[in-house]
Design a protein around this motif. Structure first.
Motif, PDB file in Angstrom:
ATOM      1  N   LEU A  17       0.900  -1.283  -0.089  1.00 42.21           N
ATOM      2  CA  LEU A  17      -0.071   0.105  -0.161  1.00 42.21           C
ATOM      3  C   LEU A  17       0.869   1.247   0.139  1.00 42.21           C
ATOM      4  CD1 LEU A  17      -2.535   1.552   0.295  1.00 42.21           C
ATOM      5  CD2 LEU A  17      -2.702   1.002   2.800  1.00 42.21           C
ATOM      6  N   TYR A  18       1.990   1.304   0.889  1.00 46.18           N
ATOM      7  CA  TYR A  18       2.997   2.347   0.806  1.00 46.18           C
ATOM      8  C   TYR A  18       3.284   2.578  -0.575  1.00 46.18           C
ATOM      9  CZ  TYR A  18       6.301   5.759   2.316  1.00 46.18           C
ATOM     10  OH  TYR A  18       7.167   6.772   2.512  1.00 46.18           O
ATOM     11  N   ARG A  19       3.872   1.597  -1.237  1.00 45.90           N
ATOM     12  CA  ARG A  19       4.444   1.669  -2.514  1.00 45.90           C
ATOM     13  C   ARG A  19       3.232   2.347  -3.346  1.00 45.90           C
ATOM     14  NH1 ARG A  19       6.803  -3.118  -1.276  1.00 45.90           N
ATOM     15  NH2 ARG A  19       5.265  -4.334  -2.390  1.00 45.90           N
ATOM     16  N   VAL A  20       2.029   1.964  -3.343  1.00 48.05           N
ATOM     17  CA  VAL A  20       1.051   2.445  -4.200  1.00 48.05           C
ATOM     18  C   VAL A  20       0.931   3.951  -4.010  1.00 48.05           C
ATOM     19  CG1 VAL A  20      -1.407   2.493  -4.773  1.00 48.05           C
ATOM     20  CG2 VAL A  20      -0.080   0.393  -4.676  1.00 48.05           C
ATOM     21  N   ILE A  21       0.771   4.368  -2.876  1.00 46.57           N
ATOM     22  CA  ILE A  21       0.572   5.651  -2.277  1.00 46.57           C
ATOM     23  C   ILE A  21       1.909   6.569  -3.058  1.00 46.57           C
ATOM     24  CG2 ILE A  21       0.707   7.434  -0.510  1.00 46.57           C
ATOM     25  CD1 ILE A  21      -0.956   5.173   1.229  1.00 46.57           C
ATOM     26  N   GLU A  22       3.212   6.137  -2.796  1.00 43.93           N
ATOM     27  CA  GLU A  22       4.383   6.713  -3.505  1.00 43.93           C
ATOM     28  C   GLU A  22       3.984   6.997  -4.856  1.00 43.93           C
ATOM     29  OE1 GLU A  22       8.466   5.722  -1.324  1.00 43.93           O
ATOM     30  OE2 GLU A  22       7.544   4.095  -2.359  1.00 43.93           O
ATOM     31  N   GLN A  23       3.436   6.016  -5.620  1.00 45.94           N
ATOM     32  CA  GLN A  23       3.065   6.331  -6.864  1.00 45.94           C
ATOM     33  C   GLN A  23       2.119   7.133  -7.354  1.00 45.94           C
ATOM     34  OE1 GLN A  23       1.810   3.115  -9.328  1.00 45.94           O
ATOM     35  NE2 GLN A  23       3.478   3.349 -10.890  1.00 45.94           N
ATOM     36  N   LEU A  24       1.025   7.096  -6.460  1.00 42.03           N
ATOM     37  CA  LEU A  24      -0.099   8.181  -6.635  1.00 42.03           C
ATOM     38  C   LEU A  24       0.098   9.678  -5.824  1.00 42.03           C
ATOM     39  CD1 LEU A  24      -3.233   5.697  -6.413  1.00 42.03           C
ATOM     40  CD2 LEU A  24      -1.766   6.363  -8.567  1.00 42.03           C
ATOM     41  N   ALA A  25       1.340   9.552  -5.261  1.00 37.06           N
ATOM     42  CA  ALA A  25       1.690  10.841  -4.403  1.00 37.06           C
ATOM     43  C   ALA A  25       0.887  12.111  -5.114  1.00 37.06           C
ATOM     44  CB  ALA A  25       3.096  10.964  -3.884  1.00 37.06           C
ATOM     45  N   GLY A  26       0.197  13.010  -4.581  1.00 32.63           N
ATOM     46  CA  GLY A  26      -0.448  14.237  -4.862  1.00 32.63           C
ATOM     47  C   GLY A  26      -1.506  13.948  -5.813  1.00 32.63           C
ATOM     48  N   ALA A  27      -1.781  13.129  -6.491  1.00 24.81           N
ATOM     49  CA  ALA A  27      -2.950  12.576  -7.174  1.00 24.81           C
ATOM     50  C   ALA A  27      -4.492  12.737  -6.276  1.00 24.81           C
ATOM     51  CB  ALA A  27      -3.174  11.198  -7.691  1.00 24.81           C
ATOM     52  N   THR A  28      -5.393  13.513  -6.901  1.00 26.84           N
ATOM     53  CA  THR A  28      -6.553  13.561  -6.111  1.00 26.84           C
ATOM     54  C   THR A  28      -7.785  12.711  -6.760  1.00 26.84           C
ATOM     55  OG1 THR A  28      -7.036  15.544  -7.049  1.00 26.84           O
ATOM     56  CG2 THR A  28      -6.021  15.864  -5.059  1.00 26.84           C
ATOM     57  N   ALA A  29      -8.576  12.365  -5.906  1.00 26.96           N
ATOM     58  CA  ALA A  29      -9.895  11.620  -6.490  1.00 26.96           C
ATOM     59  C   ALA A  29     -10.971  11.684  -5.431  1.00 26.96           C
ATOM     60  CB  ALA A  29      -9.649   9.946  -6.612  1.00 26.96           C
ATOM     61  N   PRO A  30     -12.143  11.557  -5.668  1.00 29.56           N
ATOM     62  CA  PRO A  30     -13.101  11.585  -4.729  1.00 29.56           C
ATOM     63  C   PRO A  30     -12.931  10.713  -3.290  1.00 29.56           C
ATOM     64  CG  PRO A  30     -14.229  11.615  -6.911  1.00 29.56           C
ATOM     65  CD  PRO A  30     -12.661  11.203  -6.992  1.00 29.56           C
ATOM     66  N   ALA A  31     -13.044  11.123  -2.148  1.00 31.83           N
ATOM     67  CA  ALA A  31     -12.864  10.322  -0.984  1.00 31.83           C
ATOM     68  C   ALA A  31     -13.589   8.862  -1.166  1.00 31.83           C
ATOM     69  CB  ALA A  31     -13.181  11.007   0.006  1.00 31.83           C
ATOM     70  N   SER A  32     -14.858   8.865  -1.751  1.00 33.97           N
ATOM     71  CA  SER A  32     -15.548   7.702  -1.946  1.00 33.97           C
ATOM     72  C   SER A  32     -14.756   6.818  -2.844  1.00 33.97           C
ATOM     73  CB  SER A  32     -16.857   8.102  -2.320  1.00 33.97           C
ATOM     74  OG  SER A  32     -16.890   8.956  -3.716  1.00 33.97           O
ATOM     75  N   GLU A  33     -14.062   7.080  -3.681  1.00 32.94           N
ATOM     76  CA  GLU A  33     -13.604   6.329  -4.605  1.00 32.94           C
ATOM     77  C   GLU A  33     -12.154   5.607  -4.283  1.00 32.94           C
ATOM     78  OE1 GLU A  33     -15.082   5.045  -7.118  1.00 32.94           O
ATOM     79  OE2 GLU A  33     -16.283   6.628  -8.160  1.00 32.94           O
ATOM     80  N   TRP A  34     -11.423   6.201  -3.038  1.00 29.24           N
ATOM     81  CA  TRP A  34     -10.173   5.616  -2.893  1.00 29.24           C
ATOM     82  C   TRP A  34     -10.199   4.308  -2.384  1.00 29.24           C
ATOM     83  CZ3 TRP A  34      -5.316   7.155  -4.324  1.00 29.24           C
ATOM     84  CH2 TRP A  34      -5.176   8.290  -4.652  1.00 29.24           C
ATOM     85  N   GLU A  35     -10.868   3.975  -1.398  1.00 28.78           N
ATOM     86  CA  GLU A  35     -11.076   2.634  -0.736  1.00 28.78           C
ATOM     87  C   GLU A  35     -12.113   1.772  -1.309  1.00 28.78           C
ATOM     88  OE1 GLU A  35      -9.631   2.804   3.743  1.00 28.78           O
ATOM     89  OE2 GLU A  35     -11.277   3.925   3.487  1.00 28.78           O
ATOM     90  N   ARG A  36     -12.871   2.190  -2.154  1.00 29.51           N
ATOM     91  CA  ARG A  36     -13.834   1.403  -2.926  1.00 29.51           C
ATOM     92  C   ARG A  36     -13.249   0.746  -4.135  1.00 29.51           C
ATOM     93  NH1 ARG A  36     -19.387   4.228  -4.050  1.00 29.51           N
ATOM     94  NH2 ARG A  36     -18.102   5.399  -5.832  1.00 29.51           N
ATOM     95  N   SER A  37     -12.465   1.549  -4.834  1.00 33.16           N
ATOM     96  CA  SER A  37     -11.964   0.837  -6.119  1.00 33.16           C
ATOM     97  C   SER A  37     -10.541   1.350  -6.406  1.00 33.16           C
ATOM     98  CB  SER A  37     -12.821   1.264  -7.199  1.00 33.16           C
ATOM     99  OG  SER A  37     -12.736   3.006  -7.365  1.00 33.16           O
ATOM    100  N   ILE A  38     -10.029   2.537  -6.040  1.00 35.69           N
ATOM    101  CA  ILE A  38      -8.653   2.929  -6.522  1.00 35.69           C
ATOM    102  C   ILE A  38      -7.633   2.111  -5.833  1.00 35.69           C
ATOM    103  CG2 ILE A  38      -6.833   4.876  -6.490  1.00 35.69           C
ATOM    104  CD1 ILE A  38      -9.237   6.724  -7.094  1.00 35.69           C
ATOM    105  N   LEU A  39      -7.775   2.117  -4.651  1.00 32.29           N
ATOM    106  CA  LEU A  39      -6.736   1.042  -3.931  1.00 32.29           C
ATOM    107  C   LEU A  39      -6.593  -0.405  -4.008  1.00 32.29           C
ATOM    108  CD1 LEU A  39      -6.249   3.492  -0.735  1.00 32.29           C
ATOM    109  CD2 LEU A  39      -4.635   3.472  -2.748  1.00 32.29           C
ATOM    110  N   PRO A  40      -7.906  -1.039  -3.933  1.00 33.64           N
ATOM    111  CA  PRO A  40      -8.512  -2.269  -4.106  1.00 33.64           C
ATOM    112  C   PRO A  40      -7.736  -2.922  -5.484  1.00 33.64           C
ATOM    113  CG  PRO A  40     -10.180  -1.557  -2.953  1.00 33.64           C
ATOM    114  CD  PRO A  40      -9.239  -0.134  -3.338  1.00 33.64           C
TER     115      PRO A  40
END
Length: 407
Positions: A17-40
């Motif tokens: 997860l930390y490596r993914v956040i490093e790659q997506l650092a600074g990118a924005t998306a709706p709060a509702s989407e992060w844990e529903r689809s983007i991170l999974p």
């Protein structure tokens, strides 16, 4: 086009997860989407408490970047050691109130407080006024919290995993004697985000590096879609200097997008070794996912209906080796298509979309229209039913499967 999401099988756990956040650092998306689809989509068997562990330990910070309807808002993540260079500059409130000013004064000098502590410190204001002011300052990129549980609670738990994470956080939250209050039940400490560095050069280099890591091939459209400070012109100067230093390459990597394209050596090697997409694969993404090239690096294809799709909160795209196959509007009531209903491409794309809904990574769908026409009597009706949609008097419905927590 996008570097993220290209692994055949995502890794799992906090480190992944930390490596993914490093790659997506600074990118924005709706709060509702992060844990529903983007991170999974990027971390196998994603669990919300992994993110709580990273934010609670101070390794990762999340920030708001504007509000959205339905108590949602634009959210991004940065590793703490990159926060000073990648956090957006705070937005000045149009009409700050006494509560806003009191909060900003309260959180000076590195103060961090639980929600109940904030309410106690601002006892002269009602709880509703304090909460509204808190979130105004969150969406203005001034305040944040060391737990995303406050955002989950604001929207309401949407998945079994999110409900489980919220219960875990509540069980660890300290409580007063007697019946717990609403503020007691909210974990996490509020704090003021660090001001970005004064040097525009530092910020420009950090932004360019983050964009290259995220997209692989960086184009004008991708930079514009992410709202890079100074626009693509500012990033171009940095990228040209990086090219002179041999750190990036400039070329015609994506046909039709001009010569102002930059890529790192790893992305170039991946492009050279690519042999095209697989006919039997499609991916369903949030329309706002950084991995969706449409509306960013690529223009949206001409719509079969009278309106164009867009990078809208809650909308879904299905992309295959031929490009955009399906676009489902927010709310799941309208579907746009770019493939014949009787084709294998349509069957695969719909199967992918249905799989995401059943898994809870997309919201329930209740289709009323396909390509701006009533779904009943449409050539898509039978295909949608074969994919798993249930026929109702008003359209076709598909719901997520119930997931047992801990199963």
């Amino acid at each position: 086009l996008s570097a993220q999401g290209e692994r055949a099988r995502p890794d799992t756990g906090v480190d992944a997860l930390y490596r993914v956040i490093e790659q997506l650092a600074g990118a924005t998306a709706p709060a509702s989407e992060w844990e529903r689809s983007i991170l999974p989509a990027r971390v196998r068997n994603y669990q919300p408490f992994w993110l709580d562990e990273l934010t609670g330990s101070g390794e990762v910070q999340w920030f708001g970047a504007g509000s959205l309807p339905h108590r949602d808002g634009w959210v991004g993540f940065v590793p703490a050691d990159q926060a000073a260079a990648l956090l957006p500059s705070p937005t000045a409130l149009a009409d700050p109130t006494e509560a806003h000013n009191a909060l900003l004064e309260l959180f000076g000098d590195g103060v961090a407080l639980l929600t109940r502590g904030v309410h106690a410190a601002l006892a002269g204001f009602t709880a509703d006024v304090v909460d509204a002011a808190l979130w105004d300052l969150v969406w203005a990129t001034s305040l944040s919290n060391d737990s995303l549980a406050v955002a989950r609670r604001r929207q309401g738990p949407r998945t079994a995993a999110a409900r489980q994470s919220t219960r875990r956080a509540r069980s660890r939250a300290p409580r007063r004697l007697g019946r717990p209050t609403t503020a007691d039940a909210v974990p996490g400490r509020w704090f003021r985000l660090a001001e970005p560095p004064a040097s525009a050069t530092v910020r420009a280099h950090a932004a360019a590096g983050a964009l290259l890591d995220r997209h692989g091939v960086l184009t004008r459209g991708a930079a514009a879609a992410e709202g890079v400070p100074g626009g693509f012109a500012g990033a171009y100067r940095v990228l040209s200097a990086m090219e002179d230093a041999g750190r990036v390459q400039r070329g015609y990597f994506v046909e039709g997008l001009g010569a102002a394209q930059f890529a790192g050596s790893t992305a170039v090697d991946q492009l050279r070794s690519a042999r095209g997409g697989d006919d039997d694969q499609a991916r369903a993404l949030a329309a706002t996912d950084p991995a969706n090239p449409y509306g960013a690096a690529l223009a949206w294809p001409k719509s079969p209906a009278s309106h164009l799709p867009g990078r809208k909160a809650g909308a879904t795209v299905v992309i295959d080796h031929q490009g955009l196959a399906l676009f489902c509007e927010r709310g799941g009531k309208s579907l746009l298509t770019w493939c014949p209903p009787d084709s294998d491409r349509a069957r695969i794309a719909l199967g992918t979309l249905c799989g995401e809904v059943r898994a809870g990574r997309r919201t329930a769908l209740h289709l009323l229209k396909v390509d701006a026409e009533e779904v009943h009597g449409s050539p898509w009706t039978n295909v949608l039913q074969q994919a798993g949609f249930a026929l109702t008097p008003r359209g076709l419905r598909l719901r997520p499967e119930r997931v047992r927590v801990g199963a």
